[in-house]
Motif scaffolding. Structure first.
Motif, short mmCIF file in Angstrom:
data_model
loop_
_atom_site.label_atom_id
_atom_site.label_comp_id
_atom_site.label_asym_id
_atom_site.label_seq_id
_atom_site.Cartn_x
_atom_site.Cartn_y
_atom_site.Cartn_z
N ALA A 24 31.71 29.23 -18.02
CA ALA A 24 30.78 28.29 -18.94
C ALA A 24 30.08 27.11 -18.80
O ALA A 24 28.93 27.04 -18.72
CB ALA A 24 31.33 28.03 -20.34
N ILE A 25 31.14 26.39 -17.81
CA ILE A 25 31.28 25.05 -17.23
C ILE A 25 29.31 25.54 -15.64
O ILE A 25 28.59 24.53 -15.45
CB ILE A 25 31.73 24.38 -16.74
N GLY A 26 29.39 26.64 -15.89
CA GLY A 26 29.22 27.35 -14.19
C GLY A 26 27.48 27.74 -15.30
O GLY A 26 26.82 27.40 -13.86
N ASN A 27 27.65 28.26 -16.03
CA ASN A 27 26.55 28.68 -16.87
C ASN A 27 25.26 27.71 -17.17
O ASN A 27 24.22 27.94 -16.81
CB ASN A 27 26.51 29.19 -18.12
N ARG A 28 26.11 26.57 -16.69
CA ARG A 28 25.39 25.37 -17.31
C ARG A 28 24.12 24.91 -16.39
O ARG A 28 23.52 23.95 -16.37
CB ARG A 28 26.10 24.11 -17.88
N LEU A 29 24.90 25.13 -15.19
CA LEU A 29 24.33 24.41 -13.74
C LEU A 29 22.62 25.67 -13.52
O LEU A 29 23.32 26.47 -13.70
CB LEU A 29 25.22 24.74 -12.48
N GLU A 30 22.42 24.48 -12.59
CA GLU A 30 20.71 25.56 -12.04
C GLU A 30 21.85 26.92 -11.66
O GLU A 30 20.70 27.93 -11.43
CB GLU A 30 20.00 24.36 -11.38
N LYS A 31 22.23 26.15 -10.32
CA LYS A 31 22.73 27.33 -9.20
C LYS A 31 24.62 27.16 -9.37
O LYS A 31 24.84 26.13 -9.13
CB LYS A 31 21.95 26.88 -7.94
N LEU A 32 25.23 27.92 -9.47
CA LEU A 32 26.50 28.01 -9.04
C LEU A 32 27.12 27.62 -6.99
O LEU A 32 26.24 28.00 -6.76
CB LEU A 32 26.60 29.79 -9.10
N ILE A 35 36.37 30.31 -9.72
CA ILE A 35 36.07 30.75 -10.67
C ILE A 35 37.39 32.87 -10.25
O ILE A 35 38.04 32.46 -10.93
CB ILE A 35 34.87 31.42 -10.90
N ASN A 36 37.24 32.43 -8.69
CA ASN A 36 37.40 33.27 -8.49
C ASN A 36 38.84 33.59 -8.19
O ASN A 36 39.92 34.09 -8.61
CB ASN A 36 36.86 34.13 -6.80
N SER A 37 39.43 32.21 -7.72
CA SER A 37 40.75 31.95 -7.66
C SER A 37 41.41 31.82 -8.91
O SER A 37 42.40 32.31 -9.31
CB SER A 37 40.71 30.32 -7.10
N LEU A 38 41.04 31.31 -9.99
CA LEU A 38 40.85 31.84 -11.53
C LEU A 38 41.28 32.95 -11.88
O LEU A 38 42.80 33.84 -12.47
CB LEU A 38 40.71 30.84 -12.54
N ALA A 39 40.69 33.88 -11.38
CA ALA A 39 40.87 35.36 -11.69
C ALA A 39 41.75 35.98 -11.73
O ALA A 39 42.62 37.08 -12.31
CB ALA A 39 39.46 35.83 -12.24
N GLN A 40 41.90 35.68 -9.93
CA GLN A 40 42.91 36.07 -9.07
C GLN A 40 44.59 35.91 -9.85
O GLN A 40 45.33 36.53 -9.24
CB GLN A 40 42.96 35.76 -7.66
N PHE A 41 44.69 34.69 -10.37
CA PHE A 41 45.77 34.45 -10.37
C PHE A 41 46.33 34.86 -12.08
O PHE A 41 47.32 34.92 -11.78
CB PHE A 41 46.23 32.50 -10.70
N ALA A 42 45.26 35.61 -13.22
CA ALA A 42 45.31 35.74 -14.08
C ALA A 42 46.09 36.96 -13.99
O ALA A 42 46.57 37.80 -14.34
CB ALA A 42 43.82 35.56 -14.99
N ILE A 43 45.02 37.62 -12.98
CA ILE A 43 45.12 39.58 -12.37
C ILE A 43 46.95 39.01 -12.32
O ILE A 43 47.50 40.34 -11.96
CB ILE A 43 44.85 40.04 -11.82
N LYS A 44 46.90 38.19 -11.15
CA LYS A 44 48.43 38.23 -10.79
C LYS A 44 49.78 38.33 -11.47
O LYS A 44 50.47 39.49 -11.69
CB LYS A 44 48.70 36.86 -9.58
N TYR A 45 48.98 37.50 -12.72
CA TYR A 45 50.51 37.22 -13.57
C TYR A 45 50.79 39.07 -14.43
O TYR A 45 52.06 39.20 -15.03
CB TYR A 45 50.68 35.64 -14.08
#
Length: 478
Positions: free
Chosen positions: A346-354, A362-372
């Motif tokens: 959501a924070i990234g979506n407010r930026l003009e460019k990621l 984002i990728n790191s958080l997603a991978q930790f979530a997948i891991k658990y």
């Protein structure tokens, strides 16, 4: 009374109920028809000059009746007549204070326990009153000799544990009040609804004057001196639903103080499960406070605090002995990383460019979530590492939600490598397909995951076409 106790000790609860209810009826009938304090049975064997005063007789008669109510409260609880049990328990506690017939620690413990009944009914004013009274009376322990036949209270060495138990009841109070407020304020996607917030604030202003009148009629404990201390204790924490961050934070801070107090006694060494439950409650306090926070970055930090308190505990646990707790922590850690990932998106979506930093986060958080989530799903496998054909009812929803979230997380991973992107889409599709196939095979699972199932069906239809388009794009570059 004695026959009631005798039968209840024999587990003949209904018979005990009959005797105790007739004791109650006897008291009520006598007070209505006569009202003078009756002779104490021991007086039949006393010389005339040793006879008791009317005041002493009254005290003994009232004490016997308080015992009637005390045992009836327990009998009703055994019979699952919870509301009636709570009513009798409240009256007993009130009378014990009036007639000074109580052990402070036992009284405080019973009042704190009663608060949990009121919490289950969302009667926060009554719950707070019970807890405030419990804290005030508990502070008398060891200072005043109990008026209960001038004996000193047993279990003095248990004081630190009892104090910690009362603190835990306070934590539950703060947590339940915040969670109930959240339910009132959230919209259909679990975010704070500003219109509802304004509406409830206006409504509260109107109700506050009414509440003040009602308060006078509430079941208050204690004589005037105790009452003042109890009211002072109550003023430290609200009993009305918090409607914005500031109000929620005040309740959160009270809860957090009691977390520290409870942890002083319930330490990891010796009290593993109790300690972890307290930490989980602390994490839940942060979670519900984050709901009231409008700033996404600050909200992320609150979830990070949860990760920091839960991960070290999980790392030290042996799943062989604490499987259930391990699973709870795996799910909670996965959900927390998932929530943080959503916030970062959501924070990234407010930026003009990621920027590359946000992408990495984002990728790191997603991978930790997948891991658990994967760790949780692995814990369901049998000793041969095979995933169960049919899931037990108690793990069905968590397992399906884990599969669904993993599917969604693979779809959220950001990569500029089209081949990698195709792989992620393929994995995502496999997890969505698992849900759809499982529910076709076991239709009785559908009610548990209706929303997730609908979305999974949509994705199973949409993803193959998206993958085809991406493949065509890749091959045109080759």
């Amino acid at each position: 009374n004695n026959l009631g106790i005798l039968w209840s000790q024999r587990d003949e609860i209904e018979t005990a109920q009959t005797y105790l209810e007739s004791a109650e009826a006897l008291y009520n009938q006598y007070m209505k028809e006569d009202g003078n304090p009756p002779l104490d049975p021991s007086e039949h064997f006393m010389a005339e000059e040793e006879k008791l005063t009317d005041q002493e007789r009254s005290k003994r008669f009232e004490k016997a009746y308080t015992h009637t109510l005390y045992y009836l409260a327990q009998v009703y609880q055994h019979l699952d007549m919870i509301e009636k049990a709570a009513q009798y328990c409240h009256t007993t506690l009130k009378r014990q204070l009036e007639y000074c017939g109580y052990y402070p620690v036992e009284w405080a413990r019973n009042a704190a326990t009663l608060s949990q009944y009121y919490l289950s009914k969302e009667c926060f004013m009554e719950a707070r009153h019970c807890l405030a009274a419990a804290s005030v009376i508990f502070s008398q322990a060891g200072q005043v000799p109990s008026a209960e036949d001038d004996e000193t209270e047993p279990d003095q060495q248990d004081l630190p544990e009892r104090k910690a138990e009362i603190a835990r009841c306070w934590i539950k109070y703060c947590l339940n009040l915040l969670q109930s407020a959240r339910k009132l304020l959230e919209d259909n996607i679990g975010e704070l609804d500003p219109d509802r917030q304004l509406e409830l604030k206006a409504q509260r202003k109107k109700e506050e004057d009414e509440k003040e009148k009602g308060r006078k009629k509430a079941v208050l404990f204690g004589t005037s001196d105790i009452c003042d201390s109890v009211l002072a204790m109550e003023e430290k924490v609200s009993s009305v639903y918090p409607l914005d961050f500031q109000e929620a934070r005040e309740i959160f801070l009270v809860g957090q103080n009691y977390v520290q107090e409870a942890k002083e006694f319930f330490q990891v060494d010796g009290y593993v499960t109790d300690h972890i439950e307290i930490v989980q409650d602390h994490s839940a306090l942060f979670k519900v406070l984050a709901f009231f926070e409008e700033d996404y970055e600050r909200r992320c930090k609150m979830h990070k605090r949860r990760i920091d308190m839960l991960e070290p505990i999980y790392a030290d646990l042996n799943p062989q002995y604490y499987l259930l707790i391990c699973r709870q922590l795996q799910c909670e850690l996965a959900d927390t990383y998932y929530e943080m990932m959503d916030l970062k998106v959501a924070i990234g979506n407010r930026l003009e460019k990621l920027d590359s930093h946000t992408v990495k986060k984002i990728n790191s958080l997603a991978q930790f979530a997948i891991k658990y989530y994967e760790l949780f799903l692995d814990s369901l496998r049998n000793p041969d590492k095979v995933f169960p054909e049919k899931l037990e009812e108690d793990v069905l929803r968590p397992a399906m939600v884990a599969k669904f979230h993993i599917a969604r997380l693979y779809g959220k991973l950001i990569t500029s490598d089209s081949k990698k992107q195709l792989e992620n889409m393929q994995t995502s599709l496999e997890y969505y397909t698992f849900l759809v196939d499982y529910c076709e095979k076991y239709p009785d699972a559908v009610p548990a995951i209706e929303t997730e199932l609908e979305l999974s069906k949509e994705m199973v239809n949409l993803l193959p076409a998206s993958m085809e388009r991406l493949r065509a794009k890749v091959s045109s570059f080759v």
